[in-house]
Design a protein around this motif. Sequence first.
Motif, PDB file in Angstrom:
ATOM      1  N   PHE A 217      -2.311  -5.219   4.420  1.00  0.00           N
ATOM      2  CA  PHE A 217      -1.649  -4.153   3.812  1.00  0.00           C
ATOM      3  C   PHE A 217      -0.190  -4.235   4.363  1.00  0.00           C
ATOM      4  CE2 PHE A 217      -5.770  -1.950   2.488  1.00  0.00           C
ATOM      5  CZ  PHE A 217      -6.033  -2.800   1.389  1.00  0.00           C
ATOM      6  N   GLU A 218       0.587  -3.833   3.608  1.00  0.00           N
ATOM      7  CA  GLU A 218       1.971  -3.642   3.842  1.00  0.00           C
ATOM      8  C   GLU A 218       2.365  -2.203   3.465  1.00  0.00           C
ATOM      9  OE1 GLU A 218       4.717  -6.444   1.965  1.00  0.00           O
ATOM     10  OE2 GLU A 218       3.613  -8.345   2.898  1.00  0.00           O
ATOM     11  N   VAL A 219       2.880  -1.295   4.636  1.00  0.00           N
ATOM     12  CA  VAL A 219       3.270   0.140   4.236  1.00  0.00           C
ATOM     13  C   VAL A 219       4.823  -0.085   4.693  1.00  0.00           C
ATOM     14  CG1 VAL A 219       1.009   1.015   4.553  1.00  0.00           C
ATOM     15  CG2 VAL A 219       2.531   0.313   6.543  1.00  0.00           C
ATOM     16  N   THR A 220       5.586   0.794   3.998  1.00  0.00           N
ATOM     17  CA  THR A 220       6.836   0.849   4.390  1.00  0.00           C
ATOM     18  C   THR A 220       7.145   1.549   5.527  1.00  0.00           C
ATOM     19  OG1 THR A 220       7.341   2.739   2.786  1.00  0.00           O
ATOM     20  CG2 THR A 220       7.638   0.556   1.726  1.00  0.00           C
ATOM     21  N   GLU A 221       8.454   1.330   6.149  1.00  0.00           N
ATOM     22  CA  GLU A 221       8.467   2.000   7.364  1.00  0.00           C
ATOM     23  C   GLU A 221       8.733   3.637   7.097  1.00  0.00           C
ATOM     24  OE1 GLU A 221      12.152   1.766  10.872  1.00  0.00           O
ATOM     25  OE2 GLU A 221      12.359   0.662   9.025  1.00  0.00           O
TER      26      GLU A 221
ATOM     27  N   VAL B 202       4.301  -3.495   8.750  1.00  0.00           N
ATOM     28  CA  VAL B 202       5.597  -2.550   8.505  1.00  0.00           C
ATOM     29  C   VAL B 202       6.579  -3.165   7.777  1.00  0.00           C
ATOM     30  CG1 VAL B 202       7.242  -1.027   9.291  1.00  0.00           C
ATOM     31  CG2 VAL B 202       5.199  -1.142  10.586  1.00  0.00           C
ATOM     32  N   ASP B 203       6.662  -2.805   6.559  1.00  0.00           N
ATOM     33  CA  ASP B 203       7.733  -3.605   5.408  1.00  0.00           C
ATOM     34  C   ASP B 203       8.977  -2.806   5.579  1.00  0.00           C
ATOM     35  OD1 ASP B 203       8.349  -5.327   3.270  1.00  0.00           O
ATOM     36  OD2 ASP B 203       7.353  -4.189   2.005  1.00  0.00           O
TER      37      ASP B 203
ATOM     38  N   MET C 239      -0.906   9.074   8.984  1.00  0.00           N
ATOM     39  CA  MET C 239      -0.908   7.823   8.821  1.00  0.00           C
ATOM     40  C   MET C 239      -1.184   6.891   9.801  1.00  0.00           C
ATOM     41  SD  MET C 239       0.394   7.643   5.826  1.00  0.00           S
ATOM     42  CE  MET C 239      -0.283   8.917   5.324  1.00  0.00           C
ATOM     43  N   ASN C 240      -1.130   7.039  10.994  1.00  0.00           N
ATOM     44  CA  ASN C 240      -1.728   6.263  12.070  1.00  0.00           C
ATOM     45  C   ASN C 240      -3.011   6.133  12.051  1.00  0.00           C
ATOM     46  OD1 ASN C 240      -1.382   4.812  14.418  1.00  0.00           O
ATOM     47  ND2 ASN C 240      -1.883   6.582  15.796  1.00  0.00           N
TER      48      ASN C 240
ATOM     49  N   LEU D 172       0.657  -1.134  -0.217  1.00  0.00           N
ATOM     50  CA  LEU D 172      -0.047  -0.018  -0.108  1.00  0.00           C
ATOM     51  C   LEU D 172       0.916   1.181  -0.203  1.00  0.00           C
ATOM     52  CD1 LEU D 172      -3.054   1.272   0.077  1.00  0.00           C
ATOM     53  CD2 LEU D 172      -2.596   1.057   2.743  1.00  0.00           C
ATOM     54  N   ALA D 173       0.810   1.978  -0.978  1.00  0.00           N
ATOM     55  CA  ALA D 173       1.556   3.292  -1.147  1.00  0.00           C
ATOM     56  C   ALA D 173       0.894   4.437  -0.523  1.00  0.00           C
ATOM     57  CB  ALA D 173       1.804   3.635  -2.520  1.00  0.00           C
TER      58      ALA D 173
END
Length: 177
Positions: free
Chosen positions: A49-53, A79-80, A63-64, A19-20
């Motif tokens: 969903f994976e979101v980058t750190e 957290v990716d 974001m939270n 998820l961008a």
Amino acid sequence: QVTEWVRQGYKPGVLSLNLAVKQLNQPDFMAFLLELLSETECLPEWLGFEVTESDVMKNLDEMNAKLCDIRALGIQISVDDFGTGYSSLAYLKRLPVSKVKIDRSFIQDLPQDEEDVAITKTIIMMAENLGLEVIAEGVETVEQRDFLIANGCPNIQGFLYGKPMPSKEMNEYLSKT
């Protein structure tokens, strides 16, 4: 596709999608997501969903809030690329995440590289202490797998187990398991 696999009697597990932040910042994202779940008859618990750190840390409070809305639907948040950004543990504990993914850059030289060993063990222990599931990405060798399992990380992703495949090939794979 996940809905179809479930209809066919398969248990494909959780489908993880990147998820961008650009997607998440769209004003109609939640409405789009709800509509998509309804149209596809996909249950939220079938998704992650994976979101980058680094993306999450850019605007943590906003974001939270958005991730909390997604998590409230029952979709898992990971957290990716963990360990590659500049996150604070104080921030990490505030996020509605259930998983952290150890970045492949720490995995590729395991178990020979002493620094990667130390970092990987620390991430595994930290995740365990925070009640988070930990996943190692980029696992390509039996030695990497054995090290990770021996150190408390049985969740492994990488070419050791399989390469990405089109849905038709995945159907054939699922029918054999």
